[in-house]
Design a protein around this motif. Structure first.
Motif, short mmCIF file in Angstrom:
data_model
loop_
_atom_site.label_atom_id
_atom_site.label_comp_id
_atom_site.label_asym_id
_atom_site.label_seq_id
_atom_site.Cartn_x
_atom_site.Cartn_y
_atom_site.Cartn_z
N ARG A 140 4.74 8.95 1.08
CA ARG A 140 3.74 8.64 2.33
C ARG A 140 2.47 9.49 2.67
NH1 ARG A 140 6.91 4.03 3.33
NH2 ARG A 140 9.27 3.76 2.99
N LEU A 149 -4.15 4.24 10.21
CA LEU A 149 -3.10 4.16 9.63
C LEU A 149 -1.36 5.06 10.68
CD1 LEU A 149 -4.10 4.31 6.06
CD2 LEU A 149 -3.95 2.44 7.44
N ASP A 150 0.02 4.23 9.76
CA ASP A 150 1.28 4.69 10.06
C ASP A 150 1.70 5.73 9.44
OD1 ASP A 150 1.36 2.99 12.23
OD2 ASP A 150 2.53 2.04 10.78
N GLU A 158 3.96 6.94 8.44
CA GLU A 158 4.99 6.30 7.50
C GLU A 158 4.56 5.70 6.62
OE1 GLU A 158 8.14 7.41 6.67
OE2 GLU A 158 7.41 8.22 8.38
N GLU A 159 3.31 4.94 6.12
CA GLU A 159 2.55 4.18 5.85
C GLU A 159 2.97 5.13 4.46
OE1 GLU A 159 0.00 0.92 4.73
OE2 GLU A 159 0.81 1.62 6.38
N ASN A 195 -0.72 3.08 -0.54
CA ASN A 195 -1.42 2.16 0.28
C ASN A 195 -2.70 2.78 1.11
OD1 ASN A 195 0.52 0.28 -0.88
ND2 ASN A 195 1.30 -0.40 0.51
N ALA A 196 -2.86 3.70 1.30
CA ALA A 196 -3.38 4.18 2.35
C ALA A 196 -4.60 4.89 1.71
CB ALA A 196 -2.82 5.16 2.61
#
Length: 345
Positions: free
Chosen positions: A95, A181-182, A184-185, A189-190
């Motif tokens: 994450r 961004l969150d 927990e992303e 993906n980040a």
């Protein structure tokens, strides 16, 4: 409330007895076992302790950020015929929140940083550039509160504004937008956003901004993840090169004997495990076949240490490899490179 002065097992026992959750840190668990990092064996031991005391850890001990808090909670009792929905399986997904740069305030609390440094929309360009030079930053978030993000000021945004003939007096004159961004992303993906935009902000569940992650942070993370694998690959290739054509099929097929019902067929050196390479080198008679003018005992000891590090790396240890272990791998690569280079002469 955290319990810094109790041992990890005392915390588990108290939660089991009182049925009240207690917050603590992953480091309390590792200290209890007398280790500094979470290797797969450590994770296994901690999970056994959690099971014994009928408690759970949130977030999961194996994937929680090492400097962040974890909560030990009583395991929910279940009735017959029902599944235990309170039990969390270890999150296998890396994450964004696992990065240090996404936890700047927690690092500050631990005495490891300055927290999140930002400017407001009315800050002067001189203030922003001075902060960037002082801290060796390429950008600063523009914030009007812990949850109120207005954009980002950077050397790039300043240059772009000046090239368009704008007057840059305050940061609002030279700002760019920024993606948030969150926590927990998923990390992979980040990465797409970070490589495209060079920087993103990270928000917690309460929308508080807790970190700023740049392409440099991602590069450092992936280097720390990949470097041990690359060193181990080089060491294994060097060993196979040294052992190649030195042994008969009978020499290496000794490893097919044992208690296995169907022993693995070994046709070549590439079929051997790293541990079996070490055993070949440990054997005085087999070592003679290598015709190396080096100390067999020292080499075998070094490779046994490499084997242990390799086990942790191949089990995807959640914590970065220690500097000492990385240096041992680097030292071993250098040794074999020197050895094989000398043999060529």
């Amino acid at each position: 409330m955290t319990q810094p002065h109790k041992s990890f097992e005392q915390i588990l026992a108290e939660v089991q007895k009182t049925h009240k959750p207690i917050r603590t840190y992953p480091s309390v668990a590792t200290q209890y076992l007398g280790v500094a990092r979470r290797g797969w064996r450590v994770v296994q031991e901690i999970n056994k302790l959690l099971e014994r005391y009928e408690v759970i850890c949130e977030p999961d001990f194996a994937s929680a950020w090492f400097y962040g808090e974890i909560e030990i909670k009583p395991k929910q009792k279940i009735s017959a015929g029902k599944t235990d929905e309170s039990y969390d399986v270890a999150d296998p997904t890396p994450r964004l929140g696992n990065l240090d740069a996404a936890n700047l305030f927690k690092l500050q609390e631990a005495g490891k940083g300055n927290g999140l440094i930002s400017v407001t929309r009315d800050s002067t360009i001189q203030e922003a550039t001075t902060l960037m030079i002082l801290h060796k930053f390429s950008q600063l978030p523009i914030m009007n509160g812990p949850r109120d993000v207005e954009g980002v000021i950077s050397w790039r945004s300043i240059g772009k504004a000046l090239s368009l003939g704008k007057q840059c007096v305050t940061v609002s004159d030279c700002k760019d937008s920024i993606t948030v961004l969150d926590y927990e992303e998923p990390l992979f993906n980040a990465v797409k956003f970070i490589l495209d935009e060079e920087v993103v902000l990270v928000k917690q569940k309460d929308r508080t901004i807790c970190g700023i992650v740049t392409a440099t942070d991602i590069g450092e993370k992936f280097i720390s993840m990949a470097e041990p694998f690359l060193f181990i690959e080089q060491i294994e290739n060097h060993i196979r090169r040294l052992l190649d054509r030195k042994f008969t099929p009978e020499d290496i097929n000794i490893f097919t004997t044992g208690h296995q019902e169907k022993p693995k067929e070994i046709k070549s050196l590439s079929d051997l495990t790293f541990g079996q390479y070490v055993r070949l080198i440990e054997d005085p008679k087999k070592f003679e076949k290598l015709k190396l003018n080096v100390d067999r005992g020292l080499l075998a000891k070094q490779l046994e240490q490499v084997r242990k590090i390799r086990n942790d790396v191949m089990h995807f240890n959640p914590d970065a490899i220690s500097p000492q272990s990385l240096e041992l791998l680097r030292q071993t690569v250098h040794f074999f490179h020197t050895l094989t280079s000398t043999l060529k002469e």
